[in-house]
Design an enzyme around this catalytic site. Structure first.
Site, PDB file in Angstrom:
ATOM      1  CD  GLU A 119      -8.232   2.254  -0.847  1.00 36.16           C
ATOM      2  OE1 GLU A 119      -8.458   1.190  -0.248  1.00 36.16           O
ATOM      3  OE2 GLU A 119      -7.132   2.828  -0.805  1.00 36.16           O
ATOM      4  CG  ASP A 150       1.820   0.283  -4.699  1.00 35.94           C
ATOM      5  OD1 ASP A 150       1.066   0.912  -5.464  1.00 35.94           O
ATOM      6  OD2 ASP A 150       1.568   0.114  -3.492  1.00 35.94           O
ATOM      7  CD  GLU A 172       3.004   6.648   3.993  1.00 37.31           C
ATOM      8  OE1 GLU A 172       2.075   6.717   3.177  1.00 37.31           O
ATOM      9  OE2 GLU A 172       3.262   5.588   4.616  1.00 37.31           O
ATOM     10  CD  GLU A 216       2.071  -1.996   1.409  1.00 35.79           C
ATOM     11  OE1 GLU A 216       0.986  -1.873   0.806  1.00 35.79           O
ATOM     12  OE2 GLU A 216       2.265  -1.534   2.563  1.00 35.79           O
TER      13      GLU A 216
END
EC number: 3.2.1.-
Length: 529
Positions: free
Chosen positions: A212, A357, A461, A480
């Site tokens: 992050e 991902d 989600e 996304e």
């Protein structure tokens, strides 16, 4: 240098990624798919916009009844038109209405509407930004319910949803620097840069997630520095007298504080968290996810090239290679959680969503940035394994019998389906397919996620594709799907995707805005409109 120009391009892409999210939420009425999805988007009608006529071959492969995929083969035709009399209408009725109505609505995008959406995006950004600066700065973000600033949850260190991201370093201000330039506000950009230089320090007793801190803080500082110093001036001459690479120095300082994550690991795969002042916490676990450990190469690689120190790119690339070498010999797939000391897979699920991902994303983007053939070969091998083992449904996207394709979660060693849900993070994949040149498959997969979005007004989600219902019922404003929408528009220039953007941004304004804040970074919408 040539890579520097590519970096600027990726900076703009990063802006679109972060803000395109802000095209989100409800997309209209229900419609209906051939496999009982009450959704609403028809690739037959998309073909009217793309103007392609292709033959049809019937192949049976229904993922609602079948749990094993097929081997990937190159095909000439992926999303051909299927006649109204076809026995298997592939994406039946993505949109209600006649062909003429569909073409009339989606085949053009008025200049006046573009101007309206630009204004709307700009207003949404400043509503969020101004209220952050008024009520929250210098804390990391504005809590929109309490209308107060928020930083790390020091009273509850186990609250990783907050503490992984917030590090007591004015996150929102740093993350919006380049957005201000997209909006054309050079004056505020320069003021914000000076604020960061004068007020931000990473000498904090804050434990943050390496991933992050990398994508949000390190990436933002590097982006703003490049935009300040790029001799090509993509946003005009935005530099100011007295700037002495302070943002780059801050980025370097942060990266040095993240380096302890790579130390004392047998595999070279980093710990997931570090304390910015003291290093790896003594109670750290030896497990990390594939995406978190394998998605550092873009920012670390750019930093190494900017400062002339290969250390950062070297540790990031070593982590990628270590993960890659742990893939299954049978399937070529990776798992989602690994022990950084033993190299054993703790999580054996392989998919395109959470935990996996951005590993694939960074392989391709690193190649596009740095031109290292190793990155491209890894990506292409991974892409083939994905097609061979994760893809379900008929062989061709919009022809033949069976369900349209989707990508499921499987066991990394056997390729057998592990569960029947997909998560919203997987919606990044059509955008990655665009970057890989597989536009037709991207069009089809994007339609799948967009149809779900139209049904629920957002992407759940987790969505159970067997039960055809959400498993997890919230939507944490993920970008996304909108990134994929943006990239498909850039690749095709088809106005259909602008209309998708209109639907999402209007719904976000309706559903996500509270009395003092709507989420930031809507400026990316300007690049779409």
């Amino acid at each position: 240098m040539q890579w520097r120009s590519i970096v600027v391009g990726l900076v703009l892409l990063r802006l679109s990624v972060s803000c395109l999210l802000w095209l989100s939420f409800g997309l209209g009425q229900n419609v209906s798919w051939g496999f009982n999805f009450p959704l609403g988007l028809n690739l037959h009608k998309l073909d009217l916009l793309f103007g392609e006529e292709k033959g049809s071959t019937k192949r049976g492969n229904s993922w609602s009844r079948r749990t094993h995929g097929f081997k990937f083969e190159d095909t000439d035709s992926i999303c051909p038109k299927v006649g109204e009399d076809s026995p298997q209408r592939s994406y039946p009725s993505f949109f209600d209405g006649s062909r003429d109505e569909y073409v009339r609505k989606y085949s053009s995008f008025p200049v006046s509407l573009k101007a309206k959406m630009k204004d709307m995006a700009r207003e949404m950004f400043y509503f969020g930004y101004d209220n952050y600066m008024k009520y929250a700065f210098p804390e990391d973000e504005l809590n929109p319910i309490d209308c107060a600033g928020r930083g790390p949850d020091v009273l509850n260190p186990s609250n990783i949803n907050i503490n992984d991201v917030l590090g007591n370093y004015s996150l929102t201000l740093i993350d919006t620097l380049d957005t201000l330039l997209v909006l054309g506000n050079v004056t505020e950009f320069q003021r914000a840069v000076k604020l960061v230089i004068d007020t931000v320090s990473f000498d904090k007793d804050s434990t943050v997630q390496v991933f992050e801190a990398n994508i949000r803080i390190l990436g933002s500082l590097i982006s703003a520095h490049i935009l300040l110093t790029d001799p090509k001036h993509p946003f005009g001459k935005v530099g100011f007298e007295g700037y002495d690479n302070e943002l780059l120095h801050l980025a370097h300082d942060l990266a040095v504080r993240l380096l302890p994550a790579f130390e004392n690991t047998t595999t070279g795969i980093p710990y997931s968290r570090v304390n910015l002042k003291t290093g790896v916490p003594p109670d750290s676990i030896n497990e990390t996810c594939t995406a978190g450990a394998g998605s550092l190469l873009v920012e670390f690689g750019i930093l190494s090239r900017l400062i002339g120190d290969s250390t950062f790119e070297w540790v990031a690339r070593r982590a990628v290679r270590a993960l890659w070498n742990l893939r299954s010999n049978e399937t070529g797939l990776l798992g989602n959680v690994v022990n950084i000391q033993t190299g054993e897979w703790v999580g054996k699920q392989s998919g395109l969503g959470a935990g996996m991902d951005s590993f694939y994303e960074y392989l391709l983007k690193s190649y596009l940035l740095f031109g290292e053939i190793e990155d491209y070969r890894m990506f292409q091998a991974a892409y083939e394994s994905i097609q061979n083992h994760l893809r379900r449904g008929r062989e061709l996207c919009n022809e033949g019998e069976g369900d349209p394709p989707l990508y499921v979660n499987v066991n990394m060693f056997s390729g057998e389906t592990m569960n029947t849900w997909i998560d919203s993070l997987q919606a990044f994949f059509p955008g990655l397919q665009v970057l890989n040149g597989d536009v037709e498959n991207a069009i089809c997969l994007h339609a799948f996620y967009y149809a779900i979005w139209r049904r629920f007004g957002a992407l759940p989600e987790r969505y159970n594709w067997q039960l055809q219902a959400p498993d997890v019922h919230f939507y944490p404003l993920r970008p996304e799907l909108v990134e994929s929408t943006y990239l498909l528009y850039q690749a095709t220039k088809n106005p259909f995707y602008l209309h998708v953007g209109v639907d999402i941004i209007q719904s976000l304004e309706s559903h996500a805005k509270v009395s003092f804040l709507v989420l930031l970074l809507f400026s990316c919408c300007l690049w779409m409109f």
